[in-house]
Motif scaffolding. Structure first.
Motif, short mmCIF file in Angstrom:
data_model
loop_
_atom_site.label_atom_id
_atom_site.label_comp_id
_atom_site.label_asym_id
_atom_site.label_seq_id
_atom_site.Cartn_x
_atom_site.Cartn_y
_atom_site.Cartn_z
N LEU A 105 58.75 114.77 -5.46
CA LEU A 105 57.94 114.08 -4.45
C LEU A 105 56.85 113.25 -5.09
O LEU A 105 56.57 112.12 -4.67
N VAL A 106 56.24 113.78 -6.13
CA VAL A 106 55.20 113.03 -6.84
C VAL A 106 55.80 111.80 -7.48
O VAL A 106 55.24 110.69 -7.40
N ARG A 107 56.93 111.95 -8.14
CA ARG A 107 57.58 110.81 -8.78
C ARG A 107 58.01 109.76 -7.74
O ARG A 107 57.89 108.56 -7.98
N ILE A 108 58.54 110.20 -6.62
CA ILE A 108 58.91 109.27 -5.55
C ILE A 108 57.70 108.44 -5.13
O ILE A 108 57.77 107.21 -5.01
N ASP A 109 56.59 109.10 -4.90
CA ASP A 109 55.40 108.39 -4.42
C ASP A 109 54.79 107.50 -5.49
O ASP A 109 54.21 106.45 -5.18
N ASP A 110 54.92 107.90 -6.75
CA ASP A 110 54.47 107.03 -7.83
C ASP A 110 55.27 105.73 -7.85
O ASP A 110 54.73 104.67 -8.18
N GLY A 113 55.24 104.40 -3.33
CA GLY A 113 54.07 104.49 -2.47
C GLY A 113 54.10 105.77 -1.66
O GLY A 113 55.14 106.41 -1.49
N ASP A 114 52.96 106.15 -1.14
CA ASP A 114 52.82 107.44 -0.46
C ASP A 114 53.79 107.59 0.70
O ASP A 114 53.92 106.68 1.54
N GLY A 115 54.45 108.75 0.75
CA GLY A 115 55.35 109.06 1.85
C GLY A 115 56.69 108.37 1.76
O GLY A 115 57.38 108.23 2.77
N GLY A 116 57.11 108.00 0.55
CA GLY A 116 58.33 107.23 0.39
C GLY A 116 59.61 108.02 0.49
O GLY A 116 59.63 109.24 0.38
N LEU A 117 60.69 107.32 0.73
CA LEU A 117 62.09 107.73 0.64
C LEU A 117 62.54 108.71 1.72
O LEU A 117 63.59 108.53 2.33
N LEU A 118 61.75 109.76 1.96
CA LEU A 118 62.11 110.79 2.92
C LEU A 118 61.17 110.73 4.13
O LEU A 118 59.98 110.48 3.98
N ARG A 119 61.72 110.99 5.31
CA ARG A 119 60.91 110.93 6.52
C ARG A 119 60.14 112.23 6.75
O ARG A 119 60.55 113.30 6.29
#
Length: 362
Positions: A105-110, A113-119
Motif C-alpha cells: 500500500l505504501v509503494r502504491i501510494d508512492d 498518489g494517496d489512495g491509489g489503485l484500490l477502492r
C-alpha cells in the motif's frame, strides 16, 4: 511454502493524482453493465499453484454457494504490473487482488498518489468483517484492504548446530558466525520483514550498523525465500534461516527431522505480516467481490486458507477450527512486531534503498 515477492518500484519518482483513473467502459462501481458474474481475482503464484493451494478450493467452494464464477489470475510482475497499467491509464484485467500487505500500500501510494489503485471498502457490506483480529489492522487511512491471513517472520534453526538465539544481538556473536541465511529486502516478503524487524529494534539510525555487524559475522543474503530456505538451508549449507513460524507444520507433514526445524523468536518477538484483499478501482463485478470477501472471512474458508497457505487465520480463535497438528506446530511470537502504514509512508523506500546499497551493493 513459496512466498510472493513484494511490489517493486515501477518508475522513477512519485506520480500524484492518478488514483481513480482506472475505470473501464461499462463499470459503474456497483456491478455495472460490465458485470457478467465472473470475478477476476489477481494473486501470487502459490495461492493457486502447488500441491494443495487455497485458491482452487476457494473457487470451487464459493461457486457451489453463489451464482458466480471465480477466475484466478497470476500477473507476472504482481501488483507492479497493475501499478504500471494505472500510471499509463491502461486497462487492468482484474477486479480484485488477494495478497496485499501494508508495504504494498505504501509503494502504491508512492507511485500513484494517496489512495491509489484500490477502492475504499464499504466494510458494513461484510457480515464477517468484525471477526478480524484487531491486531491485524494495517492502518491504511484509505481503508482499501481487509486481512485474510497472517504470518510471522522468525528464525528457523538446526539445534544440533547452534543454540537458540535469545536476542537479535546474539546473531552478531562468534557462536553464529557463518550461520544465518536471509533474503533480499528489495525483492522478498520475509527479507523485507526481517529488515523492518531490525529497524524496530535498532532504529532508523542504527539498523545499518547492526547489519554491518551481521555482515562481518558472515550473514548470507540470497534473492528470495525459495533460494534461501528450499535451496541453501534445506541442502544443509547453513544452520539458520529467516523464515516463517509455521515451519514445523511443514516439517511434521513431510516427516522432516524436527531438530533442524526449531523456531526461534529473538527478544521474544517475530514480525507480523498480514495479507489483505482489496477491490481494484476499475472493477466491474463489485457485488461479487464483496460476496467473495465475506465468504473468505467465514469459518471454513479461514481454516482452509490457514492450513493450505500454512499461515494463521485472520479471524479470532472462536470463529475457526484448525487441525490439532496445526495448533501444535504453528507458533506465534509472544510479542509480534510490525510497522503500520503511517510509520512506513515516507520511510520504507529510503530504508530499503540504504540497506541495499550497504549490504548488497545495489
Amino acid at each position: 511454502m513459496d512466498r510472493r515477492t513484494f511490489i517493486g518500484t515501477v518508475g522513477a519518482g512519485t506520480v500524484a493524482g492518478v488514483a481513480g483513473c482506472l475505470t473501464r467502459d461499462g463499470g459503474n462501481g456497483n456491478g455495472g453493465s460490465g458485470d457478467d458474474g465472473t470475478l477476476r481475482i489477481a494473486t501470487y503464484d502459490s495461492m493457486v499453484n502447488g500441491e494443495s493451494p487455497a485458491g482452487p478450493w476457494l473457487k470451487e467452494a464459493f461457486e457451489a454457494e453463489h451464482d458466480a464464477e471465480i477466475e484466478w489470475k497470476v500477473p507476472d510482475q504482481g501488483l507492479t504490473q497493475y501499478v504500471r497499467s494505472a500510471r499509463e491509464n491502461a486497462e487492468i484485467d482484474a477486479d480484485a487482488y488477494v495478497g496485499v500487505n501494508v508495504d504494498d500500500l505504501v509503494r502504491i501510494d508512492d507511485e500513484l498518489g494517496d489512495g491509489g489503485l484500490l477502492r475504499e471498502l464499504e466494510v458494513d457490506r461484510l457480515d464477517n468483517a468484525d471477526r478480524i483480529r484487531d491486531e491485524l489492522e494495517m492502518g491504511d487511512p484509505h481503508g482499501r484492504v481487509l486481512p485474510y491471513d497472517t504470518g510471522y517472520i522468525c528464525l528457523v534453526y538446526d539445534e544440533t548446530l547452534v543454540d537458540e538465539p535469545e536476542t537479535l544481538a546474539d546473531l552478531t556473536e562468534p557462536a553464529y558466525e557463518d550461520a544465518l541465511l536471509a533474503q533480499n529486502a528489495q525483492n522478498s516478503d520475509p527479507g523485507r520483514a526481517f529488515l523492518l524487524w531490525t529497524i524496530d529494534a535498532y532504529g532508523g539510525g542504527g539498523y545499518l550498523d547492526y547489519w554491518g555487524d551481521l555482515e562481518d559475522n558472515g550473514v548470507r543474503v540470497l534473492d528470495g525465500w525459495t533460494e534461501s530456505y528450499s535451496g541453501a538451508y534445506m541442502e544443509g549449507e547453513r544452520a539458520m534461516v529467516v523464515s516463517y513460524s509455521t515451519d514445523q507444520v511443514y516439517a511434521n507433514e513431510y516427516d522432516y527431522e524436527m531438530s533442524r526445524h526449531q523456531v526461534a523468536f529473538p527478544n521474544g518477538q517475530g514480525y507480523a505480516n498480514p495479507e489483505g484483499m482489496g477491490i481494484l478501482e476499475g472493477a466491474t463485478d463489485v457485488d461479487v467481490a464483496y460476496d467473495f470477501f465475506d465468504f473468505v472471512l467465514s469459518s471454513e474458508p479461514q481454516a482452509e486458507i490457514a492450513q493450505r497457505n500454512v499461515q494463521f487465520p485472520a479471524v479470532g480463535d472462536d470463529h475457526v477450527d484448525l487441525d490439532a497438528e496445526f495448533d501444535e506446530y504453528a507458533h506465534e511470537p509472544p510479542e509480534p512486531v510490525s510497522f503500520g502504514y503511517e510509520a512506513l509512508r515516507g520511510s520504507l523506500g529510503g530504508w530499503v534503498d540504504d540497506w541495499a546499497k550497504e549490504i548488497v551493493g545495489q
